[in-house]
Scaffold this motif. Structure first.
Motif, PDB file in Angstrom:
ATOM      1  N   GLU A  76       0.848  -1.186   0.000  1.00 53.89           N
ATOM      2  CA  GLU A  76       0.000   0.000   0.000  1.00 53.89           C
ATOM      3  C   GLU A  76       0.889   1.243   0.000  1.00 53.89           C
ATOM      4  O   GLU A  76       1.891   1.302   0.714  1.00 53.89           O
ATOM      5  CB  GLU A  76      -0.860  -0.031   1.260  1.00 53.89           C
ATOM      6  CG  GLU A  76      -1.886   1.048   1.365  1.00 53.89           C
ATOM      7  CD  GLU A  76      -2.769   0.853   2.587  1.00 53.89           C
ATOM      8  OE1 GLU A  76      -3.727   0.067   2.498  1.00 53.89           O
ATOM      9  OE2 GLU A  76      -2.467   1.467   3.624  1.00 53.89           O
ATOM     10  N   LEU A  77       0.509   2.247  -0.791  1.00 49.09           N
ATOM     11  CA  LEU A  77       1.232   3.507  -0.914  1.00 49.09           C
ATOM     12  C   LEU A  77       0.269   4.644  -0.620  1.00 49.09           C
ATOM     13  O   LEU A  77      -0.867   4.636  -1.104  1.00 49.09           O
ATOM     14  CB  LEU A  77       1.795   3.644  -2.331  1.00 49.09           C
ATOM     15  CG  LEU A  77       2.634   4.872  -2.625  1.00 49.09           C
ATOM     16  CD1 LEU A  77       3.976   4.783  -1.891  1.00 49.09           C
ATOM     17  CD2 LEU A  77       2.868   4.999  -4.121  1.00 49.09           C
ATOM     18  N   ILE A  78       0.714   5.632   0.150  1.00 44.03           N
ATOM     19  CA  ILE A  78      -0.140   6.751   0.530  1.00 44.03           C
ATOM     20  C   ILE A  78       0.501   8.046   0.046  1.00 44.03           C
ATOM     21  O   ILE A  78       1.650   8.350   0.402  1.00 44.03           O
ATOM     22  CB  ILE A  78      -0.332   6.802   2.062  1.00 44.03           C
ATOM     23  CG1 ILE A  78      -0.868   5.458   2.561  1.00 44.03           C
ATOM     24  CG2 ILE A  78      -1.255   7.955   2.449  1.00 44.03           C
ATOM     25  CD1 ILE A  78      -0.734   5.254   4.056  1.00 44.03           C
ATOM     26  N   ASP A  79      -0.232   8.815  -0.773  1.00 46.79           N
ATOM     27  CA  ASP A  79       0.265  10.096  -1.259  1.00 46.79           C
ATOM     28  C   ASP A  79       0.077  11.167  -0.199  1.00 46.79           C
ATOM     29  O   ASP A  79      -0.738  11.024   0.717  1.00 46.79           O
ATOM     30  CB  ASP A  79      -0.474  10.503  -2.544  1.00 46.79           C
ATOM     31  CG  ASP A  79       0.395  10.364  -3.782  1.00 46.79           C
ATOM     32  OD1 ASP A  79       1.634  10.292  -3.646  1.00 46.79           O
ATOM     33  OD2 ASP A  79      -0.160  10.341  -4.890  1.00 46.79           O
ATOM     34  N   ASN A  80       0.808  12.283  -0.352  1.00 46.39           N
ATOM     35  CA  ASN A  80       0.753  13.359   0.639  1.00 46.39           C
ATOM     36  C   ASN A  80      -0.635  13.985   0.767  1.00 46.39           C
ATOM     37  O   ASN A  80      -0.949  14.592   1.785  1.00 46.39           O
ATOM     38  CB  ASN A  80       1.793  14.439   0.341  1.00 46.39           C
ATOM     39  CG  ASN A  80       1.647  15.042  -1.032  1.00 46.39           C
ATOM     40  OD1 ASN A  80       1.942  14.384  -2.018  1.00 46.39           O
ATOM     41  ND2 ASN A  80       1.214  16.279  -1.110  1.00 46.39           N
ATOM     42  N   TYR A  85      -3.206   4.047  -2.446  1.00 46.07           N
ATOM     43  CA  TYR A  85      -3.144   3.107  -3.565  1.00 46.07           C
ATOM     44  C   TYR A  85      -2.858   1.731  -2.982  1.00 46.07           C
ATOM     45  O   TYR A  85      -1.956   1.571  -2.169  1.00 46.07           O
ATOM     46  CB  TYR A  85      -2.037   3.495  -4.547  1.00 46.07           C
ATOM     47  CG  TYR A  85      -2.082   4.928  -5.003  1.00 46.07           C
ATOM     48  CD1 TYR A  85      -3.129   5.407  -5.790  1.00 46.07           C
ATOM     49  CD2 TYR A  85      -1.068   5.815  -4.653  1.00 46.07           C
ATOM     50  CE1 TYR A  85      -3.154   6.726  -6.221  1.00 46.07           C
ATOM     51  CE2 TYR A  85      -1.084   7.128  -5.088  1.00 46.07           C
ATOM     52  CZ  TYR A  85      -2.125   7.583  -5.869  1.00 46.07           C
ATOM     53  OH  TYR A  85      -2.139   8.882  -6.294  1.00 46.07           O
ATOM     54  N   ARG A  86      -3.629   0.728  -3.437  1.00 43.34           N
ATOM     55  CA  ARG A  86      -3.508  -0.632  -2.917  1.00 43.34           C
ATOM     56  C   ARG A  86      -3.109  -1.616  -4.013  1.00 43.34           C
ATOM     57  O   ARG A  86      -3.198  -1.298  -5.199  1.00 43.34           O
ATOM     58  CB  ARG A  86      -4.835  -1.051  -2.301  1.00 43.34           C
ATOM     59  CG  ARG A  86      -5.188  -0.241  -1.061  1.00 43.34           C
ATOM     60  CD  ARG A  86      -6.531  -0.661  -0.458  1.00 43.34           C
ATOM     61  NE  ARG A  86      -6.779   0.008   0.799  1.00 43.34           N
ATOM     62  CZ  ARG A  86      -7.252   1.250   0.918  1.00 43.34           C
ATOM     63  NH1 ARG A  86      -7.542   1.954  -0.151  1.00 43.34           N
ATOM     64  NH2 ARG A  86      -7.447   1.789   2.107  1.00 43.34           N
ATOM     65  N   THR A  87      -2.720  -2.808  -3.613  1.00 48.87           N
ATOM     66  CA  THR A  87      -2.333  -3.855  -4.550  1.00 48.87           C
ATOM     67  C   THR A  87      -3.350  -3.947  -5.692  1.00 48.87           C
ATOM     68  O   THR A  87      -4.550  -4.015  -5.449  1.00 48.87           O
ATOM     69  CB  THR A  87      -2.243  -5.216  -3.823  1.00 48.87           C
ATOM     70  OG1 THR A  87      -1.251  -5.119  -2.806  1.00 48.87           O
ATOM     71  CG2 THR A  87      -1.882  -6.334  -4.781  1.00 48.87           C
ATOM     72  N   HIS A 102       4.397   7.779   1.020  1.00 49.67           N
ATOM     73  CA  HIS A 102       4.975   6.944   2.064  1.00 49.67           C
ATOM     74  C   HIS A 102       4.182   5.646   2.152  1.00 49.67           C
ATOM     75  O   HIS A 102       3.105   5.516   1.573  1.00 49.67           O
ATOM     76  CB  HIS A 102       5.006   7.671   3.415  1.00 49.67           C
ATOM     77  CG  HIS A 102       3.657   7.836   4.047  1.00 49.67           C
ATOM     78  ND1 HIS A 102       2.779   8.830   3.687  1.00 49.67           N
ATOM     79  CD2 HIS A 102       3.034   7.123   5.013  1.00 49.67           C
ATOM     80  CE1 HIS A 102       1.678   8.726   4.410  1.00 49.67           C
ATOM     81  NE2 HIS A 102       1.801   7.691   5.225  1.00 49.67           N
ATOM     82  N   THR A 103       4.749   4.697   2.870  1.00 45.89           N
ATOM     83  CA  THR A 103       4.082   3.417   3.071  1.00 45.89           C
ATOM     84  C   THR A 103       4.274   2.968   4.513  1.00 45.89           C
ATOM     85  O   THR A 103       5.366   3.104   5.060  1.00 45.89           O
ATOM     86  CB  THR A 103       4.600   2.336   2.106  1.00 45.89           C
ATOM     87  OG1 THR A 103       3.931   1.102   2.367  1.00 45.89           O
ATOM     88  CG2 THR A 103       6.099   2.130   2.198  1.00 45.89           C
ATOM     89  N   GLU A 104       3.222   2.507   5.110  1.00 45.88           N
ATOM     90  CA  GLU A 104       3.309   1.963   6.465  1.00 45.88           C
ATOM     91  C   GLU A 104       3.638   0.476   6.421  1.00 45.88           C
ATOM     92  O   GLU A 104       4.311  -0.053   7.296  1.00 45.88           O
ATOM     93  CB  GLU A 104       1.994   2.206   7.208  1.00 45.88           C
ATOM     94  CG  GLU A 104       1.715   3.683   7.417  1.00 45.88           C
ATOM     95  CD  GLU A 104       0.336   3.970   7.989  1.00 45.88           C
ATOM     96  OE1 GLU A 104      -0.370   3.018   8.378  1.00 45.88           O
ATOM     97  OE2 GLU A 104      -0.025   5.158   8.038  1.00 45.88           O
ATOM     98  N   THR A 105       3.168  -0.207   5.366  1.00 51.46           N
ATOM     99  CA  THR A 105       3.296  -1.663   5.264  1.00 51.46           C
ATOM    100  C   THR A 105       4.428  -2.123   4.366  1.00 51.46           C
ATOM    101  O   THR A 105       4.777  -3.294   4.371  1.00 51.46           O
ATOM    102  CB  THR A 105       1.992  -2.246   4.690  1.00 51.46           C
ATOM    103  OG1 THR A 105       1.789  -1.695   3.369  1.00 51.46           O
ATOM    104  CG2 THR A 105       0.800  -1.926   5.567  1.00 51.46           C
ATOM    105  N   GLY A 106       4.964  -1.220   3.553  1.00 45.60           N
ATOM    106  CA  GLY A 106       5.911  -1.582   2.511  1.00 45.60           C
ATOM    107  C   GLY A 106       5.153  -1.802   1.218  1.00 45.60           C
ATOM    108  O   GLY A 106       3.955  -2.101   1.229  1.00 45.60           O
ATOM    109  N   CYS A 107       5.812  -1.601   0.084  1.00 48.68           N
ATOM    110  CA  CYS A 107       5.147  -1.831  -1.203  1.00 48.68           C
ATOM    111  C   CYS A 107       6.167  -2.067  -2.301  1.00 48.68           C
ATOM    112  O   CYS A 107       7.336  -1.728  -2.181  1.00 48.68           O
ATOM    113  CB  CYS A 107       4.219  -0.673  -1.559  1.00 48.68           C
ATOM    114  SG  CYS A 107       5.014   0.916  -1.730  1.00 48.68           S
ATOM    115  N   LEU A 108       5.673  -2.659  -3.367  1.00 45.72           N
ATOM    116  CA  LEU A 108       6.450  -2.936  -4.567  1.00 45.72           C
ATOM    117  C   LEU A 108       5.666  -2.354  -5.727  1.00 45.72           C
ATOM    118  O   LEU A 108       4.472  -2.649  -5.883  1.00 45.72           O
ATOM    119  CB  LEU A 108       6.637  -4.447  -4.720  1.00 45.72           C
ATOM    120  CG  LEU A 108       7.598  -4.910  -5.794  1.00 45.72           C
ATOM    121  CD1 LEU A 108       9.014  -4.426  -5.498  1.00 45.72           C
ATOM    122  CD2 LEU A 108       7.577  -6.432  -5.872  1.00 45.72           C
TER     123      LEU A 108
END
Length: 122
Positions: A76-80, A85-87, A102-108
């Motif tokens: 998961e990615l979070i914009d400012n 945005y999710r998988t 930024h990401t709290e969980t990590g992302c690819l």
């Protein structure tokens, strides 16, 4: 048809930690981010590449010199602005957009960028 020569092909696996290069900016390395870019004929932030963010990582604020498209492969990615945005999400950002993520969980993320990034406000 002629065979593909070894010098004409590169492969990497997104599960292989050794395939990644730490992502750096003019200010130094971005903590917890790395990438895979195979095409030696394009600049780092252009064309196709894989961008990986470890849990808690944040991108450097930037402005897109050209349009950017990306696919969240996992995480998961979070914009400012708070957009998440999710998988499986496929995203297009207009040339000139400015943001940090930024990401709290990590992302690819699989990324295609038309042009290099710049500092915000340029």
């Amino acid at each position: 048809m002629k065979p593909i020569q070894p010098s004409e092909r590169k492969t990497a696996n997104i599960r292989d930690d050794a395939a990644y290069t730490p992502y750096t900016t003019t200010g130094g390395p971005e903590e917890g981010t790395s990438y895979i870019k195979l095409n030696p004929h394009t600049e780092r932030d252009t064309g196709f590449y894989i961008y990986r963010m470890e849990p808690g990582a944040r991108s450097t604020p930037h402005r897109h010199g050209g349009a950017e498209e990306f696919l969240i492969v996992e995480g998961e990615l979070i914009d400012n602005d708070g957009t998440v945005y999710r998988t499986g999400d496929v995203v297009w950002l207009e040339a000139g957009t400015e943001h940090t993520s930024h990401t709290e969980t990590g992302c690819l993320i699989a990324v295609y960028a038309e042009a290099s990034e710049e500092s915000p406000g340029m």
